[in-house]
Scaffold this active site. Sequence first.
Site, PDB file in Angstrom:
ATOM      1  CG  ASP A 129      37.450 -25.898  -9.659  1.00 26.76           C
ATOM      2  OD1 ASP A 129      37.403 -25.516 -10.846  1.00 26.76           O
ATOM      3  OD2 ASP A 129      36.581 -25.600  -8.816  1.00 26.76           O
ATOM      4  CG  HIS A 130      38.616 -21.834  -9.058  1.00 25.06           C
ATOM      5  ND1 HIS A 130      38.349 -20.728  -9.819  1.00 25.06           N
ATOM      6  CD2 HIS A 130      37.417 -22.389  -8.754  1.00 25.06           C
ATOM      7  CE1 HIS A 130      37.044 -20.604  -9.969  1.00 25.06           C
ATOM      8  NE2 HIS A 130      36.464 -21.607  -9.346  1.00 25.06           N
TER       9      HIS A 130
ATOM     10  CG  ASP B 277      40.037 -18.504 -12.000  1.00 27.06           C
ATOM     11  OD1 ASP B 277      39.900 -17.618 -12.877  1.00 27.06           O
ATOM     12  OD2 ASP B 277      39.322 -18.575 -10.992  1.00 27.06           O
TER      13      ASP B 277
ATOM     14  CD  GLU C 269      36.125 -18.266 -14.167  1.00 24.60           C
ATOM     15  OE1 GLU C 269      35.483 -17.330 -13.634  1.00 24.60           O
ATOM     16  OE2 GLU C 269      36.497 -19.279 -13.546  1.00 24.60           O
TER      17      GLU C 269
ATOM     18  N   GLY D  36      29.173 -19.674  -4.117  1.00 24.82           N
ATOM     19  CA  GLY D  36      28.714 -19.506  -2.744  1.00 24.82           C
ATOM     20  C   GLY D  36      27.198 -19.596  -2.641  1.00 24.82           C
TER      21      GLY D  36
ATOM     22  N   GLY E  46      29.596 -22.213 -10.354  1.00 21.56           N
ATOM     23  CA  GLY E  46      28.561 -21.696  -9.470  1.00 21.56           C
ATOM     24  C   GLY E  46      27.250 -22.426  -9.684  1.00 21.56           C
ATOM     25  N   GLY E  47      27.288 -23.761  -9.808  1.00 23.36           N
ATOM     26  CA  GLY E  47      26.078 -24.531 -10.091  1.00 23.36           C
ATOM     27  C   GLY E  47      25.177 -24.747  -8.894  1.00 23.36           C
TER      28      GLY E  47
ATOM     29  CG  ASN F 271      32.764 -26.555 -11.676  1.00 21.86           C
ATOM     30  OD1 ASN F 271      32.732 -27.260 -12.684  1.00 21.86           O
ATOM     31  ND2 ASN F 271      33.871 -25.999 -11.243  1.00 21.86           N
TER      32      ASN F 271
ATOM     33  CB  THR G   4      28.426 -23.557  -2.199  1.00 20.78           C
ATOM     34  OG1 THR G   4      29.584 -22.939  -2.741  1.00 20.78           O
ATOM     35  CG2 THR G   4      27.990 -22.795  -0.958  1.00 20.78           C
TER      36      THR G   4
END
Length: 258
Positions: free
Chosen positions: A69-70, A91, A121, A171, A200-201, A221, A224
């Site tokens: 990821d990222h 990313d 992305e 976050g 950011g789910g 995703n 956090t």
Amino acid sequence: MQRKIAVGAFNTANLEGLEAILGAAEELGLPVIAQFAQCHENLTPLEVIGPAMVHMAKRAAVPVCVHLDHGETLDYLKKALDIGFTSIMYDGSVLPYDENLKNTRLAVEMAGKAGASVEAELGSMGRRETGSGDTTGEDETKIYTDPELAGKFAAASSIDALACSFGTTRGIYLTEPRLDFSAVSRVRSATGGIPVVMRGGSGVSREDFAKAIRAGVRKINYFTYMDKAGGSAVSAHIERQKGCLLYTSPSPRDTERS
């Protein structure tokens, strides 16, 4: 794709998290995506956690995608592919469009040789995956994904999935998210139907998850609030132990005296 569902993608920076993710997926009998983000390198190096992810995924009783990821650099993407990751995400969302496209195409070329898929992305949700940064609730670095540009980007890069910015935030949610589900539908249509990724789910309501999936999201995703739950549980346990007599094993010298 045909079932019109989304697969959960959970970041893990340690073995305990990985075991929890795979254990829950096996209990439910559902496929899952176990992923590691480059920004977690300072917590656990990829060369340490990566082989464990690949090994445990192969042993799992359900289909598991091992995803980077990222990924911020092409060298880091290659490191994940060499370890055996089955999917990578480049990313370049904070870069100019042309540079993002150029690097994404190189990522697709690398992944193709390894038989892996590529997520990219376009647009920006602001804040890094660590959840650090903005504490005001207003993130001026957000850039919503433009459907027309997304279509051109997908066609020119040959990516397998596209992370779409439609109002979610990385976050902790400090204000109620304002989600534009029509943006998902328009991006999905413009890109020829490739899977749309919801980044950011964490913190999104069950109702909004369902709406996002109906709009075309196929990967969600989540990290956090999962991380927060673990931290809260540890804090609560420590609080419960205050004042308790802690047992310590006797030292060899104490044993000799007895």
